[in-house]
Design an enzyme around this catalytic site. Sequence first.
Site, short mmCIF file in Angstrom:
data_model
loop_
_atom_site.label_atom_id
_atom_site.label_comp_id
_atom_site.label_asym_id
_atom_site.label_seq_id
_atom_site.Cartn_x
_atom_site.Cartn_y
_atom_site.Cartn_z
N HIS A 3 -6.99 -5.91 -1.18
CA HIS A 3 -5.73 -4.79 -1.00
C HIS A 3 -4.76 -5.44 -0.18
O HIS A 3 -3.56 -5.21 -0.74
CB HIS A 3 -6.37 -3.60 -0.38
CG HIS A 3 -5.39 -2.41 -0.42
ND1 HIS A 3 -4.60 -1.78 -1.42
CD2 HIS A 3 -4.90 -1.91 0.67
CE1 HIS A 3 -3.89 -1.12 -0.79
NE2 HIS A 3 -3.92 -1.00 0.39
N ASP A 52 -8.54 -5.09 -5.89
CA ASP A 52 -8.09 -4.22 -4.88
C ASP A 52 -9.07 -2.68 -4.89
O ASP A 52 -9.16 -2.19 -5.95
CB ASP A 52 -6.81 -3.66 -5.07
CG ASP A 52 -6.15 -2.77 -4.24
OD1 ASP A 52 -6.90 -2.17 -3.31
OD2 ASP A 52 -4.91 -2.22 -4.27
N SER A 107 1.02 -1.35 -0.06
CA SER A 107 0.09 0.17 -0.06
C SER A 107 1.01 1.26 0.03
O SER A 107 1.60 1.28 -0.89
CB SER A 107 -1.00 0.16 1.30
OG SER A 107 -2.06 0.94 1.04
#
Length: 499
Positions: A434, A400, A306
């Site tokens: 994600h 995601d 991320s």
Amino acid sequence: MRSMPLEDLQPVADLLHSPIQKIRVLKSSRKMLASSPAVLRASGLCLRSPKSWAWLSGPAKVRPGGPGSWAPARKAATVTLEPAGRCSWDEPVRILVRGLAPGQRVTLRASLRDEKGALFRAHARYRADARGELDLTRAPALGGSFAGLEPMGLLWALEPERPLLRLVKRDVQTPFAVELEVLDGHAPEAGRLLGRTVHERRFLPPGVRREPVRAGRVRAALFLPPEPGPFPGIVDIFGAGGGLLEYRASLLAGKGFVVMALAYYNYEDLPKSMETLHLEYFEEAVNYLRNHPQVKGPGVGLLGISKGAELCLSMASFLKGITAVVMINGSVVNVGGALHYKDETLPPIGLDPSRIKVTKDGLADILDVLNSPLEESNQKSIIPVERAESTFLFLVGQDDHNWKSEFYANEASKLLQANGKEKPQIICYPGAGHYIEPPYFPMCRASLHTLVGRPVIWGGEPRAHAMAQVDAWKQIQIFFHKHLGGEKVTIPPKLESFI
């Protein structure tokens, strides 16, 4: 069991009502009674010694169908795991249940509490085989939190009792204790408890050492393998949640790497926000690791997810001494705050909150919030990846919903190739969301987003996400061993088959 002499059996005889039950308990031979388990089970007795009997635990079990249809009571089941004892969180185990009746319907239930006391649970329904046994590597789940042949499903399907929580290991020096229970029957409500065990899954592999790092401005934790070094070195960086998360670094150190889990804001005396970040801080961390006597040079690796992956891309673009980079669902643009290095600044890319969508559950879907880096007004936020001298691996969850990870990976690839650099490796995982974590972490469906200030969905389908995590963990190890000069790694075949 509580023993009782033969002369005390009169009350039992008085309680038996059906023709089959009205046996003369006091006058029957021990041989006859010992050869009639159905009668003994119906009466709740068993022969303990030549002169004593014992009550059997549990109520009598009767199957409908006439006076001769007595069935043995459900006996206690044993739950075993192979390998036995404590194991690392990323290692698969074989779960077996023995002592069931042939074809018996049971429900298996798993639960654990994190360090803050939050409860995570999963369950699945099964049927024992003809020997009264259950082997989760062979028996498909018939429903529950998952269905089908999923040997590790009771872990990856764990869900928080309270919504919007993500399972995170905060103290790697203690294990997670997973309680496994076997219950009689199937849904809607399973019956009595037949057996249970507690399975401890550790985050600090045997012999791995943890050393806190407070060197200059750097705040981190360093994990060193047990064998004599030197080893390939890796800096591990998490996302926008801040603080210091160590569980990925500690597990990876057990695979033959020196791994630094690096905090960069909201930890000890570090900045409380990431409104402004300076790459000099990360440069200091990289140099600390490169100069460590247990680290094999000349360069080190970076691993991020991320916002952490985005920072890894910036580090590789501006800093020296970085050989290999793994980005898990990262960005090709600077997000959230200004990033400074010497006399250069990358402004954060713009966003439009009006593009937030709301799910039927009232959760935010922020996939389309960030502006496109292809628009001229946003190109100053693009990370100059063409400057990098590193080899890249992009791991992408195609579902995601934090941002457009696949698009960003492809744009980074175009920039590298347009400037004569090596084409990066991109691995896309259909159905993965994600937070691609080490194997067997449950998928986080939704939780509070630090930058958005409200709960958001992260995307993903649980089984596909679980499969992606197993493969991604394998790919990370292979990539770093190959490009950082480590020993050739052999991934156990069982890691691929135990999903």
